[in-house]
Design an enzyme around this catalytic site. Structure first.
Site, PDB file in Angstrom:
ATOM      1  N   TYR A  22       0.935  -1.199   0.327  1.00  0.00           N
ATOM      2  CA  TYR A  22       0.055   0.318   0.140  1.00  0.00           C
ATOM      3  C   TYR A  22       0.854   0.964  -0.489  1.00  0.00           C
ATOM      4  O   TYR A  22       0.940   2.494  -1.251  1.00  0.00           O
ATOM      5  CB  TYR A  22      -0.818   0.137   1.178  1.00  0.00           C
ATOM      6  CG  TYR A  22      -1.632   1.384   0.826  1.00  0.00           C
ATOM      7  CD1 TYR A  22      -2.961   0.649   0.414  1.00  0.00           C
ATOM      8  CD2 TYR A  22      -1.686   2.705   1.871  1.00  0.00           C
ATOM      9  CE1 TYR A  22      -4.287   1.816   0.291  1.00  0.00           C
ATOM     10  CE2 TYR A  22      -2.514   3.562   1.369  1.00  0.00           C
ATOM     11  CZ  TYR A  22      -4.135   3.176   1.049  1.00  0.00           C
ATOM     12  OH  TYR A  22      -5.103   3.753   0.874  1.00  0.00           O
ATOM     13  N   PHE A  80      -7.393  19.807 -24.354  1.00  0.00           N
ATOM     14  CA  PHE A  80      -9.016  18.743 -25.038  1.00  0.00           C
ATOM     15  C   PHE A  80      -9.605  18.931 -24.426  1.00  0.00           C
ATOM     16  O   PHE A  80      -9.769  18.938 -23.426  1.00  0.00           O
ATOM     17  CB  PHE A  80      -7.397  17.127 -24.679  1.00  0.00           C
ATOM     18  CG  PHE A  80      -8.247  16.282 -25.337  1.00  0.00           C
ATOM     19  CD1 PHE A  80      -8.303  16.128 -27.310  1.00  0.00           C
ATOM     20  CD2 PHE A  80      -8.630  15.422 -24.606  1.00  0.00           C
ATOM     21  CE1 PHE A  80      -9.418  15.172 -27.359  1.00  0.00           C
ATOM     22  CE2 PHE A  80      -9.603  13.999 -24.725  1.00  0.00           C
ATOM     23  CZ  PHE A  80      -9.886  13.840 -26.541  1.00  0.00           C
ATOM     24  N   ASP A  81     -10.241  18.226 -25.128  1.00  0.00           N
ATOM     25  CA  ASP A  81     -11.941  18.258 -24.018  1.00  0.00           C
ATOM     26  C   ASP A  81     -12.128  17.485 -22.153  1.00  0.00           C
ATOM     27  O   ASP A  81     -12.854  18.331 -21.499  1.00  0.00           O
ATOM     28  CB  ASP A  81     -13.144  16.968 -24.492  1.00  0.00           C
ATOM     29  CG  ASP A  81     -13.344  15.571 -24.629  1.00  0.00           C
ATOM     30  OD1 ASP A  81     -12.033  14.506 -24.536  1.00  0.00           O
ATOM     31  OD2 ASP A  81     -13.473  14.678 -25.021  1.00  0.00           O
ATOM     32  N   ASP A 110       0.668  19.156 -20.841  1.00  0.00           N
ATOM     33  CA  ASP A 110      -0.066  18.087 -20.949  1.00  0.00           C
ATOM     34  C   ASP A 110       0.958  17.940 -22.048  1.00  0.00           C
ATOM     35  O   ASP A 110       0.451  17.573 -23.391  1.00  0.00           O
ATOM     36  CB  ASP A 110      -0.998  18.364 -21.798  1.00  0.00           C
ATOM     37  CG  ASP A 110      -2.148  17.169 -21.758  1.00  0.00           C
ATOM     38  OD1 ASP A 110      -1.808  15.994 -21.956  1.00  0.00           O
ATOM     39  OD2 ASP A 110      -3.445  17.502 -21.207  1.00  0.00           O
ATOM     40  N   ALA A 135       0.962  13.426 -22.868  1.00  0.00           N
ATOM     41  CA  ALA A 135      -0.104  12.804 -23.957  1.00  0.00           C
ATOM     42  C   ALA A 135       1.136  12.012 -24.586  1.00  0.00           C
ATOM     43  O   ALA A 135       1.311  11.275 -24.309  1.00  0.00           O
ATOM     44  CB  ALA A 135      -1.317  12.959 -23.180  1.00  0.00           C
ATOM     45  N   LYS A 192      -1.205   6.872 -23.722  1.00  0.00           N
ATOM     46  CA  LYS A 192      -0.998   7.097 -24.594  1.00  0.00           C
ATOM     47  C   LYS A 192       0.893   7.098 -24.374  1.00  0.00           C
ATOM     48  O   LYS A 192       1.365   5.892 -24.793  1.00  0.00           O
ATOM     49  CB  LYS A 192      -1.033   9.018 -24.999  1.00  0.00           C
ATOM     50  CG  LYS A 192      -2.439   9.549 -25.365  1.00  0.00           C
ATOM     51  CD  LYS A 192      -2.729   8.941 -24.155  1.00  0.00           C
ATOM     52  CE  LYS A 192      -4.284   9.548 -24.420  1.00  0.00           C
ATOM     53  NZ  LYS A 192      -5.454   9.923 -23.389  1.00  0.00           N
ATOM     54  N   HIS A 210     -20.670  13.767 -25.658  1.00  0.00           N
ATOM     55  CA  HIS A 210     -20.577  12.894 -26.747  1.00  0.00           C
ATOM     56  C   HIS A 210     -20.184  11.328 -26.346  1.00  0.00           C
ATOM     57  O   HIS A 210     -20.027  10.271 -27.093  1.00  0.00           O
ATOM     58  CB  HIS A 210     -18.713  13.254 -27.702  1.00  0.00           C
ATOM     59  CG  HIS A 210     -17.296  13.114 -26.491  1.00  0.00           C
ATOM     60  ND1 HIS A 210     -17.736  15.113 -25.884  1.00  0.00           N
ATOM     61  CD2 HIS A 210     -16.759  13.125 -26.825  1.00  0.00           C
ATOM     62  CE1 HIS A 210     -16.592  14.655 -25.248  1.00  0.00           C
ATOM     63  NE2 HIS A 210     -15.848  13.701 -25.818  1.00  0.00           N
TER      64      HIS A 210
HETATM   65  N1  F0G Z   1      -4.656  15.543 -22.807  1.00  0.00           N
HETATM   66  C1  F0G Z   1      -5.039  14.644 -23.467  1.00  0.00           C
HETATM   67  C2  F0G Z   1      -3.678  15.294 -24.812  1.00  0.00           C
HETATM   68  C3  F0G Z   1      -5.654  13.974 -24.207  1.00  0.00           C
HETATM   69  O1  F0G Z   1      -5.367  13.461 -24.912  1.00  0.00           O
HETATM   70  C4  F0G Z   1      -5.906  12.459 -23.188  1.00  0.00           C
HETATM   71  C5  F0G Z   1      -7.228  12.230 -23.681  1.00  0.00           C
HETATM   72  C6  F0G Z   1      -6.291  13.325 -21.842  1.00  0.00           C
HETATM   73  C7  F0G Z   1      -5.668  14.428 -21.634  1.00  0.00           C
HETATM   74  C8  F0G Z   1      -7.380  13.131 -20.524  1.00  0.00           C
HETATM   75  O2  F0G Z   1      -6.637  11.880 -20.772  1.00  0.00           O
HETATM   76  O3  F0G Z   1      -7.387   9.524 -20.947  1.00  0.00           O
HETATM   77  O4  F0G Z   1      -5.906   9.334 -19.645  1.00  0.00           O
HETATM   78  O5  F0G Z   1      -7.660  10.257 -19.135  1.00  0.00           O
HETATM   79  N2  F0G Z   1      -7.384  11.914 -24.761  1.00  0.00           N
HETATM   80  C9  F0G Z   1      -8.265  10.347 -25.249  1.00  0.00           C
HETATM   81  C10 F0G Z   1      -8.497  10.746 -26.648  1.00  0.00           C
HETATM   82  C11 F0G Z   1      -9.093   9.957 -24.671  1.00  0.00           C
HETATM   83  O6  F0G Z   1      -9.370   9.778 -27.463  1.00  0.00           O
HETATM   84  O7  F0G Z   1      -8.151  11.893 -27.944  1.00  0.00           O
HETATM   85  P1  F0G Z   1      -7.194   9.678 -19.826  1.00  0.00           P
END
Ligand code: F0G
Length: 447
Positions: free
Chosen positions: A60, A112-113, A203, A205, A246, A438
């Site tokens: 843990y 991103f969304d 960010d 990713a 990613k 979406h």
């Molecule tokens: N930032 C970026 C640039 C992303 O593309 C995503 C996720 C996230 C943050 C959030 O990360 O999914 O691990 O919570 N993108 C996915 C996509 C969902 O399909 O592009 P997460």
């Protein structure tokens, strides 16, 4: 490991899509033949990652797996203070909960969304400042992921500058075509942030894909090693947010990492404990931390990354050859179809990108994702539908999963739409959630 793919008939796909409310997020994966919904968590792990899983220390607190994870984050990215989270949006929740007050403005090249949602649910304003080139889908120039630094300078120097405490960049820019951000732009954004005493948060990713484009396309980097490009890219940032699904080629995981400031780190850890778990596991199993530690290094392998970028470019070439309109140039993780161009008869109010997503599924069992009026959602203040600059369908390529031959199925599906665009019907939205609609919205075809 081999995963069988089930063939489907058009009639089966019609039934499945209807039951899914014309939203491909609601389809069973078994009803999809080529799944290009996302590159997130869908990659195949390597032998070395599977071997590392066995080493997972599931204590843990204070596990050896956390030590290896922290060391990898520091070695590859240069951030010693890291809070793990179950995925990227968990990291966003930990981070934005600690920094956003109502009315706070967060500028970025493009959020991103999920990032936008985490800012907006805290009554902050997620402000996109892309360069003008980013809005022209046909303009084939490098680094369309850059931020408009004149606009940033004006914002920071103006009255609203006081409402900004962090400046962000998304590497690569997922909302705008997977386009990379140049080193020169990162440096200029960092300079402006510093001049106005703001923090720069990246960010990351898709940091490895961004680094590849810098090395290939930006003057002065041809002889720099990929790990060195990454270090330089991140050297200007105060902190990073990462979705390990990613460019850590893991199936789950994420983190926030900062360089210094023990007081702020303690705040992040405390928030992490409430929402994600104790600071040495953060919603992950020890074995997940191991997989991320290995993946962060593998993703910078020359052979891997060359194949990755070339495979996505190949998908773009196949689609173009079949007459599809694609956003240029092809980005790092996906090809983006220009739905507005491919279905000119469908007005924005009838969701042309959602309609194209459905048409590709019906034609060939190919699943992409809408990045247009549906994903743009509603303005949280006015409640009005936002009008995105482009109606796009993203075909994202999972890492190390499909052969290039399999990707050609997307070209065949696109060819059917190109041959008879008039047969594709627009859609009416029949239900929607208030945030991130979406994923669950339902539609019915009209017209
Ligand atoms: N930032 C970026 C640039 C992303 O593309 C995503 C996720 C996230 C943050 C959030 O990360 O999914 O691990 O919570 N993108 C996915 C996509 C969902 O399909 O592009 P997460």
């Amino acid at each position: 490991m081999v995963e069988p793919i089930r063939s489907t008939t058009r009639a089966e796909r019609e039934r499945a899509l209807d039951a899914a409310g014309w939203n491909v997020f609601q389809l069973a994966a078994a009803d999809v033949e080529l799944d290009l919904l996302t590159d997130s968590g869908t990659g195949a792990m390597s032998q070395a990652q599977w071997a590392a899983l066995i080493q997972g220390d599931e204590s843990y607190a204070g596990s050896r797996s956390f030590d290896r994870f922290r060391e990898a984050v520091n070695d590859v990215l240069g951030f010693p203070l890291v809070v793990p989270a179950h995925q990227g949006r968990g990291a966003e929740s930990v981070f934005f909960g600690a920094v956003i007050d109502p009315g706070e403005i967060v500028p970025s090249n493009a959020h991103f969304d999920t990032t936008r949602a985490h800012i907006e649910v805290r009554e902050g304003i997620a402000l996109d400042l892309p360069v003008a080139a980013a809005l022209d889908p046909d303009l084939d120039v490098s680094f369309k992921g850059d931020m408009d630094t004149d606009a940033l300078a004006d914002l920071l120097a103006g009255e609203d500058g006081e409402r900004v405490s962090i400046v962000m960049l998304t590497l690569t820019n997922n909302a705008g075509g997977g386009q990379p951000v140049s080193m020169a732009n990162i440096r200029e954004v960092a300079r402006l942030a510093r001049e106005h005493s703001k923090k720069l948060v990246l960010d990351i990713a898709r940091f490895a894909e961004n680094a590849w484009f810098i090395r290939e396309l930006e003057e002065g980097y041809a002889d720099t090693s990929l790990p060195d490009v990454v270090r330089e890219m991140l050297s200007e940032a105060d902190g990073v947010l990462m979705s390990a699904k990613k460019d850590a080629i893991a199936n789950i995981g994420g983190f926030v990492a900062i360089r210094e400031d023990e007081v702020f780190f303690k705040r992040l850890q405390d928030r992490g404990i409430v929402f994600e778990g104790f600071p040495t596991y953060g919603g992950l199993a020890g074995r997940d931390l191991e997989a991320i530690a290995v993946g962060l290094k593998e993703v910078l392998g020359e052979d891997y990354l060359r194949h990755r970028i070339e495979q996505v470019a190949y998908l773009g070439a196949v689609l173009e050859e079949q007459g599809a309109a694609i956003l240029k140039p092809v980005g790092g993780h996906a090809v983006y179809l220009n739905a507005g161009r491919m279905l000119p008869e469908i007005p924005a109010a009838r969701f042309p990108a959602q309609a194209l997503t459905c048409a590709l599924y019906l034609a060939g069992g190919v699943r992409g994702v809408e990045i247009g009026s549906v994903m743009a959602g509603r303005d949280p203040l006015s409640g009005e539908n936002r009008v995105p600059p482009l109606e796009l369908v993203r075909l994202a390529v999972p890492r190390r999963v499909y052969s290039s031959r399999q990707l050609e199925q997307a070209g065949d599906a696109a060819a059917e739409v190109v041959a008879d665009p008039g047969s594709v019907r627009g859609l009416e939205m029949t239900s929607e959630a208030p945030v991130l609609r979406h994923f669950t919205a339902r539609f019915r075809p009209v017209g």
